[in-house]
Scaffold this motif. Sequence first.
Motif, PDB file in Angstrom:
ATOM      1  N   ILE A  26     -17.048 -39.502   1.095  1.00 35.41           N
ATOM      2  CA  ILE A  26     -17.967 -38.571   1.747  1.00 35.41           C
ATOM      3  C   ILE A  26     -17.843 -38.749   3.256  1.00 35.41           C
ATOM      4  O   ILE A  26     -17.966 -39.856   3.773  1.00 35.41           O
ATOM      5  N   ARG A  27     -17.603 -37.648   3.978  1.00 38.67           N
ATOM      6  CA  ARG A  27     -17.401 -37.725   5.424  1.00 38.67           C
ATOM      7  C   ARG A  27     -18.439 -36.943   6.221  1.00 38.67           C
ATOM      8  O   ARG A  27     -18.443 -36.994   7.440  1.00 38.67           O
ATOM      9  N   ILE A  28     -19.321 -36.221   5.546  1.00 37.42           N
ATOM     10  CA  ILE A  28     -20.260 -35.358   6.263  1.00 37.42           C
ATOM     11  C   ILE A  28     -21.193 -36.157   7.175  1.00 37.42           C
ATOM     12  O   ILE A  28     -21.507 -35.736   8.286  1.00 37.42           O
ATOM     13  N   PHE A  29     -21.609 -37.349   6.740  1.00 39.38           N
ATOM     14  CA  PHE A  29     -22.506 -38.152   7.577  1.00 39.38           C
ATOM     15  C   PHE A  29     -21.757 -38.777   8.759  1.00 39.38           C
ATOM     16  O   PHE A  29     -22.332 -38.962   9.826  1.00 39.38           O
ATOM     17  N   HIS A  30     -20.468 -39.050   8.570  1.00 39.31           N
ATOM     18  CA  HIS A  30     -19.648 -39.515   9.691  1.00 39.31           C
ATOM     19  C   HIS A  30     -19.510 -38.395  10.723  1.00 39.31           C
ATOM     20  O   HIS A  30     -19.542 -38.642  11.927  1.00 39.31           O
ATOM     21  N   HIS A  31     -19.358 -37.174  10.225  1.00 42.17           N
ATOM     22  CA  HIS A  31     -19.291 -36.016  11.113  1.00 42.17           C
ATOM     23  C   HIS A  31     -20.574 -35.901  11.942  1.00 42.17           C
ATOM     24  O   HIS A  31     -20.514 -35.717  13.163  1.00 42.17           O
ATOM     25  N   VAL A  32     -21.709 -36.010  11.289  1.00 44.34           N
ATOM     26  CA  VAL A  32     -22.991 -35.885  12.000  1.00 44.34           C
ATOM     27  C   VAL A  32     -23.137 -36.996  13.037  1.00 44.34           C
ATOM     28  O   VAL A  32     -23.586 -36.756  14.155  1.00 44.34           O
ATOM     29  N   LYS A  33     -22.744 -38.196  12.685  1.00 44.64           N
ATOM     30  CA  LYS A  33     -22.823 -39.313  13.639  1.00 44.64           C
ATOM     31  C   LYS A  33     -21.907 -39.053  14.846  1.00 44.64           C
ATOM     32  O   LYS A  33     -22.284 -39.319  15.987  1.00 44.64           O
ATOM     33  N   LYS A  34     -20.726 -38.516  14.586  1.00 47.75           N
ATOM     34  CA  LYS A  34     -19.774 -38.210  15.656  1.00 47.75           C
ATOM     35  C   LYS A  34     -20.365 -37.190  16.636  1.00 47.75           C
ATOM     36  O   LYS A  34     -20.160 -37.279  17.840  1.00 47.75           O
ATOM     37  N   TYR A  35     -21.102 -36.228  16.107  1.00 46.73           N
ATOM     38  CA  TYR A  35     -21.699 -35.166  16.918  1.00 46.73           C
ATOM     39  C   TYR A  35     -23.217 -35.347  17.041  1.00 46.73           C
ATOM     40  O   TYR A  35     -23.940 -34.364  17.179  1.00 46.73           O
ATOM     41  N   GLN A  36     -23.667 -36.572  17.001  1.00 49.84           N
ATOM     42  CA  GLN A  36     -25.101 -36.860  17.008  1.00 49.84           C
ATOM     43  C   GLN A  36     -25.871 -36.166  18.133  1.00 49.84           C
ATOM     44  O   GLN A  36     -26.941 -35.606  17.871  1.00 49.84           O
ATOM     45  N   PRO A  37     -25.386 -36.130  19.371  1.00 47.17           N
ATOM     46  CA  PRO A  37     -26.158 -35.431  20.420  1.00 47.17           C
ATOM     47  C   PRO A  37     -26.428 -33.964  20.085  1.00 47.17           C
ATOM     48  O   PRO A  37     -27.514 -33.451  20.361  1.00 47.17           O
ATOM     49  N   PHE A  38     -25.473 -33.305  19.463  1.00 40.77           N
ATOM     50  CA  PHE A  38     -25.684 -31.912  19.077  1.00 40.77           C
ATOM     51  C   PHE A  38     -26.709 -31.819  17.954  1.00 40.77           C
ATOM     52  O   PHE A  38     -27.606 -30.969  17.984  1.00 40.77           O
ATOM     53  N   TYR A  39     -26.599 -32.690  16.968  1.00 44.36           N
ATOM     54  CA  TYR A  39     -27.531 -32.642  15.837  1.00 44.36           C
ATOM     55  C   TYR A  39     -28.949 -33.020  16.255  1.00 44.36           C
ATOM     56  O   TYR A  39     -29.920 -32.542  15.664  1.00 44.36           O
ATOM     57  N   GLU A  40     -29.079 -33.842  17.266  1.00 46.50           N
ATOM     58  CA  GLU A  40     -30.419 -34.138  17.788  1.00 46.50           C
ATOM     59  C   GLU A  40     -31.054 -32.870  18.352  1.00 46.50           C
ATOM     60  O   GLU A  40     -32.262 -32.677  18.248  1.00 46.50           O
ATOM     61  N   ASN A  57     -29.638 -26.701   1.063  1.00 51.96           N
ATOM     62  CA  ASN A  57     -30.920 -27.170   1.594  1.00 51.96           C
ATOM     63  C   ASN A  57     -31.145 -28.649   1.306  1.00 51.96           C
ATOM     64  O   ASN A  57     -31.774 -29.341   2.097  1.00 51.96           O
ATOM     65  N   ALA A  58     -30.635 -29.131   0.181  1.00 48.70           N
ATOM     66  CA  ALA A  58     -30.754 -30.562  -0.130  1.00 48.70           C
ATOM     67  C   ALA A  58     -29.978 -31.390   0.901  1.00 48.70           C
ATOM     68  O   ALA A  58     -30.481 -32.399   1.410  1.00 48.70           O
ATOM     69  N   ILE A  59     -28.764 -30.949   1.223  1.00 46.22           N
ATOM     70  CA  ILE A  59     -27.961 -31.642   2.253  1.00 46.22           C
ATOM     71  C   ILE A  59     -28.692 -31.591   3.593  1.00 46.22           C
ATOM     72  O   ILE A  59     -28.805 -32.592   4.301  1.00 46.22           O
ATOM     73  N   MET A  60     -29.184 -30.419   3.949  1.00 45.57           N
ATOM     74  CA  MET A  60     -29.918 -30.263   5.215  1.00 45.57           C
ATOM     75  C   MET A  60     -31.147 -31.165   5.229  1.00 45.57           C
ATOM     76  O   MET A  60     -31.477 -31.763   6.257  1.00 45.57           O
ATOM     77  N   GLY A  61     -31.825 -31.267   4.096  1.00 44.60           N
ATOM     78  CA  GLY A  61     -32.998 -32.145   4.006  1.00 44.60           C
ATOM     79  C   GLY A  61     -32.647 -33.599   4.276  1.00 44.60           C
ATOM     80  O   GLY A  61     -33.366 -34.305   4.986  1.00 44.60           O
ATOM     81  N   LEU A  62     -31.532 -34.053   3.718  1.00 41.87           N
ATOM     82  CA  LEU A  62     -31.081 -35.428   3.982  1.00 41.87           C
ATOM     83  C   LEU A  62     -30.750 -35.619   5.457  1.00 41.87           C
ATOM     84  O   LEU A  62     -31.091 -36.654   6.055  1.00 41.87           O
ATOM     85  N   LEU A  63     -30.093 -34.629   6.041  1.00 46.36           N
ATOM     86  CA  LEU A  63     -29.739 -34.731   7.460  1.00 46.36           C
ATOM     87  C   LEU A  63     -30.988 -34.767   8.346  1.00 46.36           C
ATOM     88  O   LEU A  63     -31.056 -35.543   9.301  1.00 46.36           O
ATOM     89  N   ILE A  64     -31.966 -33.949   8.017  1.00 42.03           N
ATOM     90  CA  ILE A  64     -33.209 -33.932   8.803  1.00 42.03           C
ATOM     91  C   ILE A  64     -33.949 -35.258   8.657  1.00 42.03           C
ATOM     92  O   ILE A  64     -34.451 -35.810   9.646  1.00 42.03           O
ATOM     93  N   GLN A  65     -34.006 -35.787   7.443  1.00 44.44           N
ATOM     94  CA  GLN A  65     -34.667 -37.086   7.239  1.00 44.44           C
ATOM     95  C   GLN A  65     -33.959 -38.174   8.039  1.00 44.44           C
ATOM     96  O   GLN A  65     -34.593 -39.019   8.671  1.00 44.44           O
ATOM     97  N   TRP A  66     -32.647 -38.140   8.036  1.00 43.32           N
ATOM     98  CA  TRP A  66     -31.860 -39.108   8.796  1.00 43.32           C
ATOM     99  C   TRP A  66     -32.156 -38.971  10.286  1.00 43.32           C
ATOM    100  O   TRP A  66     -32.346 -39.969  10.991  1.00 43.32           O
TER     101      TRP A  66
END
Length: 188
Positions: free
Chosen positions: A93-107, A153-162
């Motif tokens: 699974i690489r989606i969470f690595h992607h989010v970490k890489k682009y963390q300023p944008f996801y914030e 939405n489940a994936i988005m929910g995990l990302l928002i919780q993170w």
Amino acid sequence: MNENDLRVIKTKKALHTALLALLKKQSLESISVSALCSQASVTRGTFYLHYKDVAGLFDEHLSSLLQDLEESYMEPYRHGLRNLPLQLDPSTIRIFHHVKKYQPFYEIVFDKKSPLSYYYSLFEKIKRLMLDNTEEYSDLLRDHAMLTSYQANAIMGLLIQWYEEGFERSPEAMNDELSFLVKNRLTE
């Protein structure tokens, strides 16, 4: 203009970084080229050499991010697993690595003050990826579009919780959590 020129790469990186810094404080529509150039320490002429306007810079940033998201999402499928949910290996699974890489944008995306259009751009991309990769099973499902929306939405929910936890967990811990949730939901 050579896109591989180190000066071009550095200039674009400075502009992307400046854009994210400004987006934390104000909306995209209210960011001026002058403020962006000042933040990035580049001239207006240099900016206009690369972009028509601030929206063009944002579009380039978003396009690059969504391309990386697609590559990250597709990683488990590259391992040739047919029944992906039950065979899901957390290490693929690489989606969470992607989010970490682009963390300023996801914030920015997950900040409650941000425009919903950022959120929906991300949601629609995840949904499209899921639709494209489960098409072969669509005739087995009651309502393929509903299931895909539910899963996105489940994936988005995990990302928002993170995000709400300050991205404290590692991407690997999030991979384990997603794998656990998917496998246990399917075996109930």
